[in-house]
Design an enzyme around this catalytic site. Structure first.
Site, PDB file in Angstrom:
ATOM      1  N   CYS A 152     -28.329 -19.059 -14.813  1.00 22.25           N
ATOM      2  CA  CYS A 152     -28.155 -20.370 -15.440  1.00 22.25           C
ATOM      3  C   CYS A 152     -28.712 -20.295 -16.855  1.00 22.25           C
ATOM      4  O   CYS A 152     -29.896 -20.003 -17.043  1.00 22.25           O
ATOM      5  CB  CYS A 152     -28.928 -21.405 -14.621  1.00 22.25           C
ATOM      6  SG  CYS A 152     -28.897 -23.062 -15.321  1.00 22.25           S
ATOM      7  N   ASN A 153     -27.871 -20.538 -17.843  1.00 23.05           N
ATOM      8  CA  ASN A 153     -28.315 -20.502 -19.244  1.00 23.05           C
ATOM      9  C   ASN A 153     -29.345 -21.596 -19.516  1.00 23.05           C
ATOM     10  O   ASN A 153     -30.319 -21.384 -20.236  1.00 23.05           O
ATOM     11  CB  ASN A 153     -27.121 -20.704 -20.172  1.00 23.05           C
ATOM     12  CG  ASN A 153     -26.117 -19.572 -20.103  1.00 23.05           C
ATOM     13  OD1 ASN A 153     -26.126 -18.678 -20.924  1.00 23.05           O
ATOM     14  ND2 ASN A 153     -25.237 -19.597 -19.107  1.00 23.05           N
ATOM     15  N   THR A 154     -29.121 -22.768 -18.935  1.00 22.99           N
ATOM     16  CA  THR A 154     -29.991 -23.917 -19.208  1.00 22.99           C
ATOM     17  C   THR A 154     -31.389 -23.671 -18.630  1.00 22.99           C
ATOM     18  O   THR A 154     -32.406 -23.946 -19.289  1.00 22.99           O
ATOM     19  CB  THR A 154     -29.378 -25.190 -18.581  1.00 22.99           C
ATOM     20  OG1 THR A 154     -27.979 -25.227 -18.880  1.00 22.99           O
ATOM     21  CG2 THR A 154     -30.038 -26.441 -19.121  1.00 22.99           C
ATOM     22  N   TYR A 184     -28.353 -29.608 -14.694  1.00 21.74           N
ATOM     23  CA  TYR A 184     -29.585 -29.348 -15.439  1.00 21.74           C
ATOM     24  C   TYR A 184     -29.389 -29.661 -16.925  1.00 21.74           C
ATOM     25  O   TYR A 184     -30.342 -29.964 -17.627  1.00 21.74           O
ATOM     26  CB  TYR A 184     -29.964 -27.866 -15.330  1.00 21.74           C
ATOM     27  CG  TYR A 184     -30.723 -27.435 -14.089  1.00 21.74           C
ATOM     28  CD1 TYR A 184     -31.001 -28.315 -13.041  1.00 21.74           C
ATOM     29  CD2 TYR A 184     -31.180 -26.124 -13.987  1.00 21.74           C
ATOM     30  CE1 TYR A 184     -31.706 -27.879 -11.918  1.00 21.74           C
ATOM     31  CE2 TYR A 184     -31.886 -25.695 -12.873  1.00 21.74           C
ATOM     32  CZ  TYR A 184     -32.140 -26.565 -11.845  1.00 21.74           C
ATOM     33  OH  TYR A 184     -32.838 -26.122 -10.746  1.00 21.74           O
ATOM     34  N   GLY A 185     -28.154 -29.526 -17.378  1.00 22.46           N
ATOM     35  CA  GLY A 185     -27.869 -29.640 -18.810  1.00 22.46           C
ATOM     36  C   GLY A 185     -28.266 -30.970 -19.424  1.00 22.46           C
ATOM     37  O   GLY A 185     -28.469 -31.065 -20.631  1.00 22.46           O
ATOM     38  N   CYS A 187     -22.252 -21.198 -20.230  1.00 20.89           N
ATOM     39  CA  CYS A 187     -22.741 -21.834 -18.994  1.00 20.89           C
ATOM     40  C   CYS A 187     -22.065 -21.113 -17.837  1.00 20.89           C
ATOM     41  O   CYS A 187     -20.859 -20.829 -17.900  1.00 20.89           O
ATOM     42  CB  CYS A 187     -22.369 -23.315 -18.996  1.00 20.89           C
ATOM     43  SG  CYS A 187     -22.580 -24.136 -17.400  1.00 20.89           S
ATOM     44  N   THR A 188     -22.834 -20.813 -16.788  1.00 19.99           N
ATOM     45  CA  THR A 188     -22.291 -19.978 -15.713  1.00 19.99           C
ATOM     46  C   THR A 188     -21.235 -20.692 -14.862  1.00 19.99           C
ATOM     47  O   THR A 188     -20.536 -20.046 -14.083  1.00 19.99           O
ATOM     48  CB  THR A 188     -23.427 -19.451 -14.809  1.00 19.99           C
ATOM     49  OG1 THR A 188     -24.213 -20.559 -14.347  1.00 19.99           O
ATOM     50  CG2 THR A 188     -24.306 -18.488 -15.567  1.00 19.99           C
ATOM     51  N   ASP A 210     -29.266 -21.071  -9.537  1.00 24.57           N
ATOM     52  CA  ASP A 210     -28.615 -21.871 -10.579  1.00 24.57           C
ATOM     53  C   ASP A 210     -28.813 -23.338 -10.192  1.00 24.57           C
ATOM     54  O   ASP A 210     -29.227 -23.651  -9.073  1.00 24.57           O
ATOM     55  CB  ASP A 210     -27.111 -21.527 -10.623  1.00 24.57           C
ATOM     56  CG  ASP A 210     -26.338 -22.367 -11.642  1.00 24.57           C
ATOM     57  OD1 ASP A 210     -26.840 -22.562 -12.767  1.00 24.57           O
ATOM     58  OD2 ASP A 210     -25.234 -22.843 -11.325  1.00 24.57           O
ATOM     59  N   SER A 211     -28.456 -24.221 -11.114  1.00 23.69           N
ATOM     60  CA  SER A 211     -28.489 -25.652 -10.806  1.00 23.69           C
ATOM     61  C   SER A 211     -27.480 -25.999  -9.711  1.00 23.69           C
ATOM     62  O   SER A 211     -27.567 -27.067  -9.109  1.00 23.69           O
ATOM     63  CB  SER A 211     -28.142 -26.446 -12.060  1.00 23.69           C
ATOM     64  OG  SER A 211     -26.825 -26.093 -12.484  1.00 23.69           O
TER      65      SER A 211
HETATM   66  N1  DGL Z   1     -24.818 -23.285 -14.855  1.00 27.16           N
HETATM   67  C1  DGL Z   1     -25.793 -23.729 -15.758  1.00 27.16           C
HETATM   68  C2  DGL Z   1     -25.826 -22.986 -17.054  1.00 27.16           C
HETATM   69  O1  DGL Z   1     -25.480 -21.824 -17.092  1.00 27.16           O
HETATM   70  C3  DGL Z   1     -26.188 -25.165 -15.869  1.00 27.16           C
HETATM   71  C4  DGL Z   1     -25.215 -26.226 -15.645  1.00 27.16           C
HETATM   72  C5  DGL Z   1     -25.886 -27.559 -15.493  1.00 27.16           C
HETATM   73  O2  DGL Z   1     -26.486 -27.767 -14.432  1.00 27.16           O
HETATM   74  O3  DGL Z   1     -25.836 -28.367 -16.425  1.00 27.16           O
HETATM   75  O4  DGL Z   1     -26.214 -23.495 -18.068  1.00 27.16           O
END
Ligand code: DGL
Length: 261
Positions: free
Chosen positions: A72-74, A41-42, A182-183, A9-10
């Site tokens: 991580c969704n992003t 990451y977002g 988002c996780t 993940d980020s």
């Molecule tokens: N945890 C991440 C997600 O599920 C990204 C969060 C981020 O770094 O912006 O999107």
């Protein structure tokens, strides 16, 4: 096959997925990378997320990973197609739980809390097109929440002010179902519930991703036949800092090494 599974993940958000994998697949050994030097990451361009995801995937594969979980969704939105094209192994990603939410809503109004990157991605647009035609979807980017979780700050005035701000438009629109896209956000679930009326359902994807991982490993006959060894952790940010918030997020402490990429 007793090789480990690489999870990344980020930052520390993917630990919400890691704990589901640990519960559902206790025999699997896990490697976890937090790309905390690049979080969030977002707010980053997709090309940069693709490059970081590729480097981390290579690192995990060099350490013997038999499968990868983009927790991580992003990163999934930006990079999973490229990773699947390059690496021949089960690669499981995450996407906001639009399909389950569209089935669960009673009044047809669903809210999505996620990063700007996820909500702006082509993958998310395709997801809405596929599963949300019959419901109204209200999307809400949540800058600042990820940073709070990265600091291990799961409660307090800043988190509460952000949650108040981000839930208000969803409630004004009448959402009866809210997706945690988002996780990092499942760690804020207890406090988030305080801003939502009791009839509002909250859905996230961690458990479904662990189930999907199990299915993919079973299909490729790669489920572990041995006892798991302790999870290994790396961070591209400050390993000591991550180590100090692991007990808050996972309930136990572990050493964290500096990620060499
Ligand atoms: N945890 C991440 C997600 O599920 C990204 C969060 C981020 O770094 O912006 O999107």
């Amino acid at each position: 096959m007793n090789a480990p599974i690489g999870v990344f993940d980020s930052g520390v958000g993917g630990l919400s997925v890691l704990r589901e994998i640990q519960q559902q697949l206790p025999a699997e050994s896990l490697l976890y990378v937090a790309d905390s030097a690049y979080v969030p990451y977002g707010e980053k361009p997709p090309e940069q997320i693709r490059e970081r995801s590729r480097l981390i995937a290579k690192f995990l594969i060099e350490r013997g990973a038999k499968a990868l979980v983009l927790a991580c969704n992003t990163a999934t939105a930006a990079a999973i197609n490229d990773l699947r094209g390059e690496f021949d192994m089960p690669i499981i990603g995450m996407e906001p739980a639009v399909k389950p939410a569209a089935l669960a809503t009673r009044n047809g109004v669903v809210g999505v809390l996620a990063t700007t990157g996820t909500l702006q991605s082509a993958k998310f647009a395709a997801l809405l097109d596929r599963f949300a035609r019959s419901v109204q979807v209200i999307t809400q980017p949540c800058p600042g929440l990820v940073e709070c979780v990265e600091r291990g700050e799961l409660t307090g005035p800043e988190v509460e002010a952000l949650l108040q701000r981000y839930t208000a438009p969803l409630l004004a629109a009448g959402c009866d179902t809210v997706i945690l896209g988002c996780t990092h956000y499942p760690f804020l679930r207890p406090i988030l519930q305080r801003f939502l009326p009791a009839h509002v359902q909250v859905v996230d994807t961690g458990a479904a991703v662990a189930r999907q991982l199990q299915v993919k490993l079973a299909e490729s006959r790669q489920l572990s036949q041995q006892t798991a060894v302790a999870t290994q952790f790396w961070s591209s940010g400050d390993p000591h800092r991550m180590s100090s918030i692991l007990p808050t997020l996972l309930g136990s402490s572990s050493p964290v090494e500096l990620l060499p990429v």
